[in-house]
Design a protein around this motif. Structure first.
Motif, PDB file in Angstrom:
ATOM      1  N   PRO A 109     -27.610 -25.407  38.717  1.00  0.00           N
ATOM      2  CA  PRO A 109     -26.278 -25.468  39.337  1.00  0.00           C
ATOM      3  C   PRO A 109     -26.178 -24.532  40.544  1.00  0.00           C
ATOM      4  O   PRO A 109     -26.638 -23.390  40.484  1.00  0.00           O
ATOM      5  CB  PRO A 109     -25.351 -25.026  38.197  1.00  0.00           C
ATOM      6  N   GLY A 110     -25.608 -25.017  41.624  1.00  0.00           N
ATOM      7  CA  GLY A 110     -25.463 -24.224  42.846  1.00  0.00           C
ATOM      8  C   GLY A 110     -26.519 -24.551  43.894  1.00  0.00           C
ATOM      9  O   GLY A 110     -26.272 -24.419  45.087  1.00  0.00           O
ATOM     10  N   ALA A 111     -27.692 -25.003  43.445  1.00  0.00           N
ATOM     11  CA  ALA A 111     -28.773 -25.271  44.404  1.00  0.00           C
ATOM     12  C   ALA A 111     -28.415 -26.433  45.330  1.00  0.00           C
ATOM     13  O   ALA A 111     -28.691 -26.395  46.540  1.00  0.00           O
ATOM     14  CB  ALA A 111     -30.076 -25.563  43.668  1.00  0.00           C
ATOM     15  N   ALA A 112     -27.790 -27.461  44.771  1.00  0.00           N
ATOM     16  CA  ALA A 112     -27.412 -28.601  45.612  1.00  0.00           C
ATOM     17  C   ALA A 112     -26.332 -28.199  46.603  1.00  0.00           C
ATOM     18  O   ALA A 112     -26.354 -28.632  47.764  1.00  0.00           O
ATOM     19  CB  ALA A 112     -26.934 -29.766  44.747  1.00  0.00           C
ATOM     20  N   ASP A 113     -25.398 -27.357  46.170  1.00  0.00           N
ATOM     21  CA  ASP A 113     -24.362 -26.874  47.091  1.00  0.00           C
ATOM     22  C   ASP A 113     -24.999 -26.138  48.267  1.00  0.00           C
ATOM     23  O   ASP A 113     -24.598 -26.334  49.420  1.00  0.00           O
ATOM     24  CB  ASP A 113     -23.388 -25.954  46.349  1.00  0.00           C
ATOM     25  N   ALA A 114     -25.976 -25.291  47.970  1.00  0.00           N
ATOM     26  CA  ALA A 114     -26.658 -24.570  49.046  1.00  0.00           C
ATOM     27  C   ALA A 114     -27.385 -25.548  49.962  1.00  0.00           C
ATOM     28  O   ALA A 114     -27.378 -25.396  51.191  1.00  0.00           O
ATOM     29  CB  ALA A 114     -27.629 -23.546  48.453  1.00  0.00           C
ATOM     30  N   ALA A 115     -27.991 -26.579  49.367  1.00  0.00           N
ATOM     31  CA  ALA A 115     -28.781 -27.529  50.167  1.00  0.00           C
ATOM     32  C   ALA A 115     -27.893 -28.318  51.135  1.00  0.00           C
ATOM     33  O   ALA A 115     -28.325 -28.641  52.242  1.00  0.00           O
ATOM     34  CB  ALA A 115     -29.547 -28.484  49.253  1.00  0.00           C
ATOM     35  N   VAL A 116     -26.661 -28.628  50.729  1.00  0.00           N
ATOM     36  CA  VAL A 116     -25.799 -29.431  51.603  1.00  0.00           C
ATOM     37  C   VAL A 116     -24.821 -28.578  52.418  1.00  0.00           C
ATOM     38  O   VAL A 116     -23.972 -29.126  53.134  1.00  0.00           O
ATOM     39  CB  VAL A 116     -25.004 -30.519  50.813  1.00  0.00           C
TER      40      VAL A 116
END
Lengths: 330, 330
Positions: free
Chosen positions: B62-69
């Protein structure tokens, strides 16, 4: 045997509970324990000699599914869901209850499967909402799913999980796509499909009903009794013939609105039919025209699932249950 | 425009990065920023004049996709996945990476969508593994998905999510079911499908190859170049014609093992073919016989997706890229 019903307080859940209690057995095995779960505590049935637990639980909360299956039920019927309109209006709620709730249940079972070889029968209710445009006039068992709603998407994902966990031997699962229930008891509601039941139920009770679509609209129906019968049948039969295809569209009656109205006339006469007020609603018509009209349910029929005999029989069921047979009944 | 590639370090990810850099544009828009993400930090491409970020991240956290986008990429190509064998051996890992990873990405996009109307193009790679038995000899665009593996189940669930989030206007998504890549570069591996590439690649490099199935086995292929081309095409075209059906089987070449061998003979001669050792393996044969043989990909063709010209062309691609053309090459 011990049966667990998730979503036991709903219309189908209560009927299924009553059917299990009346039968006293499931698939030939005496029923000696019944666990009923819903977000609001379900009523314990009368006249059951076995053990009954009735519990309130939100199955989308981690741990709730583990508690629900702690008694190692031999049969789990999973009816719990947020309905179509709610899932569309609230994306998070729909995915949490309809997808995560199903997955948490499967994962709770998997933990017991790995620890001790537990493998229950799981009967899952899916929906015609898994089908989206374009659709052929008669939809076969191999037609692809392209849901036009988040609810349909969540049900289709639940079907896939059910099939995968069955393939892996964690559950012995079957998913049933129920036809639109007709005549649905209760008050008129705002569901787009509400009029299919309303134009029978309200006139038979001497009340007016609104018809928002053309008489030519065709759809796929099952009585509450037939839908309950599908679940009872699914709970007891050998599922090996399903192979990988664990999800089935249930047989139904394909009827037009005009055919519904003639079935109403047979029971309630012209006076009942006169209570139907035509108020064309373009928004409702647009939704309804994307819905399936008829299915070829060869696989379900081969497994012994049986639809109502006719739309007349659907109306007769309703009359027998409610005693309502039209405005001129005395 | 800014493109984000998730799973950029894999075989297809590296080729796609190179194609974007070589083109300098996507769908007619100049490419000025490129973000590359994989579990191991991807290599930054050479010869790109725009901004490049190359980052290591586990998208199932959780959170990694937010950072990626966070950089609001206009285009996201989502290739990141645990492969079939791994997803089958480890249920938790497969669902975490292949299902939760995709869902976390969609949810990260949804948060930006609700906050500021962000709506990227999302290109998702699905797989022929979404199809399971029974299958017709030629599979049409409307055939239902009954995956025979957890990997296929997770990809089918990803397809459903992609379609629902597209329908809701959160993304402009397209899912591509890639044919089996042939000739896959690299070493022989233990994948059941490995021999399809092995019987071309190894003999052309002067090495022996094992053929575990009959010459009559038929399957569906695309070269690495064609597969990369599908992704580039999907990144740039108008997706409105897709309607609700956001997921498409990509065109391919349907070829038998015998046809593969004749294509090998044309380039490498009898000496190359002589390097194929027949060692029938009933276990591999049982897996392969459940796989699809051919598709009618009318919808993808109408959208301009193009397969390799022939199996000969697939072999020619490989020869051009590797310089390997048989044991007697000098």
């Amino acid at each position: 045997m011990h049966a667990l019903i998730l979503g036991a307080a709903g219309m189908i859940g209560r009927r299924l509970t009553a059917a299990f209690v009346a039968d006293g057995q499931v698939g030939g095995q005496p029923l000696d324990a019944l666990t009923l779960v819903d977000v609001l505590q379900p009523q314990a049935p009368e006249g059951f000699s076995g053990t009954v637990k009735a519990e309130a639980a939100d199955l989308s909360v981690p741990g709730a599914a583990d508690a629900a299956v702690a008694g190692r039920p031999d049969l789990i019927v999973h009816l719990a869901a947020v309905v179509s309109g709610e899932a569309e209006a609230n994306l998070e709620l729909g995915y949490r209850v309809n997808l995560d709730g199903t997955r948490l249940l499967l994962e709770a079972i998997r933990r017991l499967s790995e620890a001790e070889g537990y493998r229950p029968r799981l009967v899952f209710t899916s929906s015609l909402a898994v089908f989206g445009q374009p659709l052929p006039p008669v939809i076969g068992d191999d037609w692809g799913l392209t849901p036009a709603s988040s609810y349909g998407t969540q049900k289709a994902m639940g079907e896939l999980l059910l099939a995968d966990y069955s393939r892996r031997g964690i559950i012995d699962g079957i998913g049933l796509r129920l036809p639109t229930i007709c005549v649905r008891p209760g008050k008129p509601n705002k569901a787009a499909s509400g009029f299919f039941s309303g134009i029978i139920r309200e006139p038979l009770a001497g009340q007016p009903a609104i018809l928002p679509v053309a008489d030519t609209v065709r759809h796929w129906f099952a009585s509450p009794a037939a839908a309950t019968g599908f679940l009872v049948h699914a709970a007891g039969i050998d599922l090996a013939p399903l192979g990988l295809r664990r999800n089935l569209t249930m047989p139904g009656i394909s009827a037009t609105v005009a055919e519904e109205i003639e079935a109403l006339r047979r029971v309630g006469g012209d006076a009942a039919v006169a209570l139907i007020r035509r108020e064309p609603d373009a928004a409702v018509a647009r939704i309804i025209e994307t819905w399936p009209e008829a299915f070829d349910t060869a696989r379900a029929l081969a497994l012994g699932f049986r639809a109502d005999a006719s739309f007349d029989a659907i109306v007769d069921h309703h009359v027998a249950e409610t005693g309502h047979h039209g405005p001129e009944a005395g």
